[in-house]
Write a protein that holds these residues in place. Structure first.
Motif, short mmCIF file in Angstrom:
data_model
loop_
_atom_site.label_atom_id
_atom_site.label_comp_id
_atom_site.label_asym_id
_atom_site.label_seq_id
_atom_site.Cartn_x
_atom_site.Cartn_y
_atom_site.Cartn_z
N VAL A 5 -16.14 28.02 -7.11
CA VAL A 5 -16.44 26.60 -7.24
C VAL A 5 -15.90 26.12 -8.57
O VAL A 5 -16.19 26.70 -9.63
N LEU A 6 -15.10 25.05 -8.54
CA LEU A 6 -14.63 24.37 -9.76
C LEU A 6 -15.21 22.97 -9.72
O LEU A 6 -14.83 22.16 -8.86
N GLU A 7 -16.13 22.65 -10.63
CA GLU A 7 -16.91 21.43 -10.48
C GLU A 7 -17.21 20.76 -11.82
O GLU A 7 -16.77 21.21 -12.88
N GLN A 8 -17.96 19.65 -11.75
CA GLN A 8 -18.47 18.91 -12.90
C GLN A 8 -17.37 18.55 -13.90
O GLN A 8 -17.50 18.74 -15.10
N GLY A 9 -16.28 18.03 -13.36
CA GLY A 9 -15.22 17.54 -14.22
C GLY A 9 -14.27 18.60 -14.71
O GLY A 9 -13.60 18.40 -15.74
N THR A 10 -14.14 19.69 -14.00
CA THR A 10 -13.13 20.68 -14.36
C THR A 10 -11.74 20.06 -14.20
O THR A 10 -11.46 19.38 -13.22
N GLN A 11 -10.88 20.31 -15.18
CA GLN A 11 -9.55 19.69 -15.20
C GLN A 11 -8.49 20.72 -15.58
O GLN A 11 -8.76 21.70 -16.26
N ASP A 12 -7.27 20.46 -15.10
CA ASP A 12 -6.09 21.22 -15.51
C ASP A 12 -6.29 22.72 -15.35
O ASP A 12 -5.85 23.52 -16.17
N SER A 13 -6.93 23.11 -14.26
CA SER A 13 -7.24 24.51 -14.03
C SER A 13 -6.60 25.00 -12.75
O SER A 13 -6.30 24.21 -11.84
N THR A 14 -6.40 26.31 -12.67
CA THR A 14 -5.63 26.89 -11.58
C THR A 14 -6.33 28.11 -11.01
O THR A 14 -6.79 28.99 -11.76
N LEU A 15 -6.37 28.17 -9.70
CA LEU A 15 -6.84 29.35 -8.96
C LEU A 15 -5.70 29.78 -8.08
O LEU A 15 -5.31 29.06 -7.14
#
Length: 736
Positions: free
Chosen positions: A367-377
């Motif tokens: 889960v990438l949440e609560q305003g996560t930005q510029d991130s990569t999976l």
């Protein structure tokens, strides 16, 4: 090392032996000049973090500074609580040592199995552990389950359900350990029984109230998919009762005796078997961290505790649930709860997760949440998950600027066999997100939709939100909306909400709701207020219904162009929407389409399932009668959204004359989209009077499609009812 002001967190406990997770070998990487390389191991302790004296993961985290690299040795790291990285832990790389396969595990081994007289085996369960899943030697066991119970017996209301006597539940030793599992259209519900009185059952609260109508909180105001709605057809099955334990590979949890009882599969020896149940949620949590890389780590046996509580699993859509006995009224689903995940990133910046393995999980993968930005999976694998694979973003349409999820990428991942337990889950989900890239992933064997982007249904919030500029590109999506799971109204790619600048392109979609009886298994589904979306250059084959669906007139300014598909679809609805230069009703994919399809997915070039030539299209179709509008040729026009039907009459039939005797290797019969052909013969003959016919009988409803391997010579192919009714067909294909 500069002094650390934060409190040291406790170290992980003992080593848990688990199956090694096969990860892609990673090249050795060096820490930045002047930075440290710290070493962690499953048995590590202390703070030296050297090769000879490795730390625990917590110890390595507390010793690291920005720019450092933590290398994890081979083995299983048993976590009794999440490993948490906050802003102080930013700038650090967490990586597997060369050739190592470190695995973070939330599992607890169940030992001391003893044999029972009936062939089952039982083990005591430690206090504080509520087994919801069981894995034996790395293979998922199934909670003991019964048969379906029709609504005529198990009649659901806002307060409970009938059927305790006819199902035998009234005589069960521990009915209050059992759950009802219900599927209504796109929703899935799991609620525990709390009481039996005569023929009546009651269920845990607030699970049942949140699953039934009348809360004024359950989704869109128009929704009619609660457990007590007219669309409710019955209980899919009851599970977790000793009386249901009758199949190898099943288990049951007894909360009073605090035991798990298991019926082994052939060849399993419980004296030597490694049995694990997930216990710890959220194995790795990045909370406000930035510039962190996590590479080459496996995640196994993470738990999802909520469904085992009185909250249960009141599924709303895509694996999100309604929780709490009370709460704000919001028909756009702003307050829904995402499933627990093995890896959670909250308000992260520049986070990279790659070459990870997510498997045997009781909840979701990441889960990438609560305003996560510029991130990569990227370049990770998700398989055998109870819930969905990846969740990106949230359900708030206009969050504060710092809580806007934007410029996140999910790419080159493999997502397979997720949603095993919560079948309304999707492979990759994104909520109200901007500039999200979902690119070159491979998704296969999923119960519901593959990729879902957007939220809000027909609510006003979905018109003006942060949704925009998302890209769903180059993905390979196969075998989704699996018929056996009875989850409807979805698609391989599903969208909601106005999304200016969003593009869906270069995807290969094959077999979405293939073999269904419903008319809602779509390829690309622009649902509700999906607007301002471009669908271009996709290859879509073997779909249960439309290759592209934009049915709502308030979904506007959508454009489909240059796609390849074996069927057709009605024009896109909504002001300003267009369809142009699409290659439809194909019975062979051209070279250009094959090239696009082969390039899609994480591992390309990939296999492309070529279409089979259709002899019926050049034939002449006739039928025993017609109402004057649904002509026989609609079943040979290559379009599964147009239908033919006869009048209701004894022995009604439809047939096609191929013009000459031809070898017929297979016949596909696709049912009508509004009524179903039931109990019929498929006859193949060389002569027009069918005196030499070869006949195959089909019992029950025609599917979309019913496939019949024939291997015979025939000029005429006839679909004929064996009783009274209508022949109602969308499509009949005759393959050489």
């Amino acid at each position: 090392m500069s002094p650390r002001t934060r409190t040291l967190r406790s170290a992980a406990a003992a080593f848990l032996v688990a199956a090694a997770v096969a990860l892609v070998p990673l090249p050795a990487a060096q820490a930045a000049p002047g930075a440290k390389v710290l070493h962690a191991a499953p048995h590590g302790s202390g703070t030296s973090c050297t090769v000879g004296h490795p730390c625990s993961p917590e110890g390595a985290r507390d010793a690291a500074d920005s720019g450092d690299r933590i290398q994890l040795a081979d083995g299983t790291y048993r976590l009794n609580k999440p490993l948490t990285l906050d802003a102080d832990d930013s700038g650090v790389t967490w990586a597997a040592e060369r050739g190592a396969h470190p695995v973070f595990s939330g599992g607890r081994a169940l030992t001391g199995w003893s044999a029972n007289a009936d062939g089952t085996w039982s083990a005591d369960v430690p206090d504080g552990v509520t087994p919801r899943q069981l894995f034996v030697d790395g293979v998922r066991a199934v909670r003991a389950r019964g048969e379906a119970c029709a609504a005529s017996v198990c009649d659901a209301t806002t307060t409970g359900m009938s059927g305790a006597e006819k199902t035998g539940i009234a005589t069960w030793a521990r009915p209050t350990d059992a759950e009802a599992v219900i599927r209504v259209r796109w929703r899935n519900y799991h609620c525990r029984i709390t009481g039996v009185s005569g023929d009546n059952l009651t269920f845990a609260q607030p699970c049942w109230a949140n699953s039934a109508s009348g809360t004024n909180r359950t989704g869109p105001a128009w929704d009619s998919t609660a457990v007590d709605s007219t669309r409710y057809s019955g209980v899919a099955y009851f599970e977790n009762a000793r009386e249901l334990l009758d199949q190898p590979g099943e288990f049951v949890w007894d909360s009073a005796a605090r035991t798990v009882t298991y019926l082994p599969r052939k060849g399993e020896n419980m004296r030597r078997a490694h049995a694990v149940t997930p216990v710890t949620e959220n194995l790795l949590v990045l909370d406000g961290a930035h510039d962190v890389r996590v590479t080459g780590i496996g995640f196994v046996y993470a738990a999802y505790q909520q469904p085992s509580t009185d909250e249960g699993y009141a599924g709303m859509q895509a694996g999100l649930t309604l929780t709490g006995a009370t709460g704000p009224v919001d028909h756009a689903g702003r307050y829904y709860t995402k499933p627990a995940a093995a890896l959670t990133v909250r308000a992260g910046r520049h986070i990279t997760v790659d070459h990870a393995e997510f498997t045997h999980l009781g909840g979701a993968g990441a889960v990438l949440e609560q305003g996560t930005q510029d991130s990569t999976l990227t370049r990770s694998r998700f398989t055998d998950l109870s819930s969905g694979g990846v969740y990106v973003g949230d359900t708030e349409p206009v969050p504060a600027p710092e809580r806007v999820g934007t410029r996140n990428t999910v790419s080159y991942n493999t997502v397979r066999r997720t949603g095993v337990e919560y079948t309304d889950s999707v492979g990759i989900w994104a909520g109200y997100e901007a500039a999200t890239v979902i690119d070159h992933n491979s998704l296969d064997d999923l119960p519901y939709s593959g990729i879902s982007v957007g939220w809000g249904w027909n609510q006003p919030e979905a018109k003006q939100s942060v949704l925009r500029d998302n890209r769903i590109t180059g993905n390979r999506i196969t075998n989704v909306m699996r018929v056996a799971y009875a989850q409807h109204d979805g698609g391989a790619i599903y969208t909601q909400g106005a999304q200016p600048g969003t593009v869906v392109s270069g995807n290969y979609i094959n077999r979405s709701a293939y073999g269904n009886t419903e008319r809602d298994g779509n390829g690309i589904y622009l649902d509700e207020q999906s607007s301002h979306i471009t669908v271009t250059g996709n290859v879509l084959t073997r779909l249960g219904y439309k290759w592209v669906s934009n049915w709502a007139d308030y979904g506007i300014d959508n454009h489909a162009t240059g796609n390849w598909t074996d069927t057709d679809a009605p024009a896109l609805a909504g002001t300003g929407s267009t369809m142009a230069d699409n290659h439809t009703e194909l019975d062979r994919l051209p070279a250009e389409a094959i090239e696009v399809a082969a390039a899609a997915g994480a591992d390309g070039p990939g296999r492309v399932e070529q279409l089979r030539p259709d002899l019926a299209r050049a034939g002449t179709a006739t039928q025993s009668s017609t109402d004057g509008t649904a002509t026989a040729a609609y079943a040979t026009d290559g379009d599964t959204s147009t239908d033919t039907r006869t009048l209701a009459e004894p022995g009604a039939w439809w047939q096609v004359d191929l013009g000459a005797a031809r070898h017929v290797g297979q016949v596909e019969v696709w049912n009508n989209t509004s009524m179903t052909t039931t109990d019929f013969d498929v006859q193949l003959a060389r002569s027009a009077d069918f005196s030499d016919a070869t006949t195959t009988h089909v019992t029950g409803k025609a599917l979309r499609p019913t496939l019949l391997d024939t291997d015979t010579e025939a000029r005429y192919v006839r679909i004929k009812l064996t009783g009274t009714g209508r022949v109602a067909l969308a499509h009949v294909l005759v393959h050489p």
